[in-house]
Design an enzyme around this catalytic site. Structure first.
Site, PDB file in Angstrom:
ATOM      1  N   HIS A 217       5.819  -8.029 112.837  1.00 45.14           N
ATOM      2  CA  HIS A 217       6.632  -8.134 111.618  1.00 45.14           C
ATOM      3  C   HIS A 217       7.261  -9.534 111.555  1.00 45.14           C
ATOM      4  O   HIS A 217       7.617 -10.107 112.580  1.00 45.14           O
ATOM      5  CB  HIS A 217       7.717  -7.053 111.638  1.00 45.14           C
ATOM      6  CG  HIS A 217       8.451  -6.941 110.341  1.00 45.14           C
ATOM      7  ND1 HIS A 217       9.471  -7.802 110.003  1.00 45.14           N
ATOM      8  CD2 HIS A 217       8.278  -6.118 109.284  1.00 45.14           C
ATOM      9  CE1 HIS A 217       9.900  -7.483 108.791  1.00 45.14           C
ATOM     10  NE2 HIS A 217       9.190  -6.469 108.334  1.00 45.14           N
TER      11      HIS A 217
ATOM     12  N   GLU B  61       2.424  -9.021 104.139  1.00 47.03           N
ATOM     13  CA  GLU B  61       3.820  -9.129 103.718  1.00 47.03           C
ATOM     14  C   GLU B  61       4.190 -10.598 103.550  1.00 47.03           C
ATOM     15  O   GLU B  61       4.537 -11.269 104.538  1.00 47.03           O
ATOM     16  CB  GLU B  61       4.751  -8.530 104.781  1.00 47.03           C
ATOM     17  CG  GLU B  61       4.596  -7.057 105.001  1.00 47.03           C
ATOM     18  CD  GLU B  61       5.904  -6.430 105.478  1.00 47.03           C
ATOM     19  OE1 GLU B  61       6.395  -5.547 104.796  1.00 47.03           O
ATOM     20  OE2 GLU B  61       6.435  -6.855 106.508  1.00 47.03           O
TER      21      GLU B  61
HETATM   22  P1  PGA Z   1      11.821  -4.902 102.141  1.00 49.08           P
HETATM   23  O1  PGA Z   1      11.235  -5.039 103.609  1.00 49.08           O
HETATM   24  O2  PGA Z   1      11.077  -3.767 101.480  1.00 49.08           O
HETATM   25  O3  PGA Z   1      13.269  -4.603 102.334  1.00 49.08           O
HETATM   26  O4  PGA Z   1      11.572  -6.214 101.441  1.00 49.08           O
HETATM   27  C1  PGA Z   1       9.863  -4.900 103.855  1.00 49.08           C
HETATM   28  C2  PGA Z   1       9.571  -5.079 105.323  1.00 49.08           C
HETATM   29  O5  PGA Z   1      10.266  -5.846 105.981  1.00 49.08           O
HETATM   30  O6  PGA Z   1       8.641  -4.458 105.867  1.00 49.08           O
END
Ligand code: PGA
Length: 255
Positions: A97, A169
């Site tokens: 992450h 992401e």
């Molecule tokens: P968020 O986080 O939906 O609060 O933007 C997503 C993540 O960190 O996986």
């Protein structure tokens, strides 16, 4: 392909009472939804892993952790063994992450070790990749994603690769309220599939779910998941609100 709706609860639910309220509300809301072809997964703080697994056992909701260590056992103070996660009934682990990369110095090599540790223990890695704001501005998105994928998957055998889940992401979309257009997410999905095909083969690449993550909300679920044809979402903040999280699941499941 089945859709994956993953909730990353991060370092929240700070009291037992808060945790239990969350679980109660989640179970109540989950029963109302009739998901046909989606796998809902919750990744709570590791200290609550066992409680979530026990509580959600009969619901079909999968439980995973937010991080694991590269080794199975030994003198690694404070770390979480992938063996323990598996033995208590965990099925997934988020790996790489952007917050782990940023605050804990996780490199692509460490991420690679963690993916291997997860697969060795039959946990499914939810492997996160994504570009920063600066990389995006400098038109480096494709290069960055390719490097993260190739280094993260180095020596990960095709034999285990069908257990992978990839989460795209964009870092600039995590925790903000900024989200990419559907077209650019679709382009990224095509790129990821192409690289997976090069690393493995087409048949295998088609089996690996590719999720979108970063500021997913019920009102943006169509834009970030349905329209670009993503195989699900990784949700941070909204996963703390069961009714909202399950609204997202429902929209994606029914699409
Ligand atoms: P968020 O986080 O939906 O609060 O933007 C997503 C993540 O960190 O996986």
């Amino acid at each position: 392909m089945k859709k994956y709706i993953v909730g990353n609860l991060k370092m929240n639910l700070l009291t037992k009472a808060e945790r239990d309220r969350f679980l109660k509300s989640f179970e109540t809301e989950f029963k109302k939804n009739n998901l046909s072809d989606s796998q809902v997964i919750l990744c709570p703080p590791v200290i609550y892993l066992e409680k979530f697994i026990e509580q959600l056992e009969k619901t079909g909701v999968g439980v995973g952790c937010q991080n694991i260590f590269i080794e199975d056992r030994g003198s690694f103070t404070g770390e979480t063994s992938p063996v323990v996660v598996k033995n208590i009934g965990g099925e997934f682990s988020i790996i790489g992450h952007s917050e782990r990369r940023k605050y804990f110095g996780e490199t692509d090599q460490i991420v690679n070790e963690k993916i291997k540790a997860a697969l060795r223990n039959n946990l499914r890695p939810i492997f996160c990749i994504g570009e920063s704001e600066e990389e995006r501005k400098n038109d480096l998105t494709f290069n960055v994603l390719e490097k993260q994928l190739r280094e993260g998957l180095a020596d990960v055998s095709a034999f285990k690769a069908d257990k992978l889940i990839i989460a795209y992401e964009p870092i600039w979309a995590v925790g903000t309220d900024d989200i990419p257009e559907s077209d650019s997410i679709m382009e990224i999905k095509i790129l990821i599939r192409k690289i997976l095909t090069e690393i493995y083969n087409n048949e295998l690449a088609e089996k690996i779910p590719i999720l979108y993550g970063g500021s997913v909300k019920s009102k943006s679920a169509v834009q970030v998941c349905v329209n670009p044809g993503m195989d699900g979402v990784l949700v941070g903040r909204e996963s703390l609100i069961p009714v909202e999280f399950l609204k997202i699941s429902d929209i994606i499941d029914k699409s």
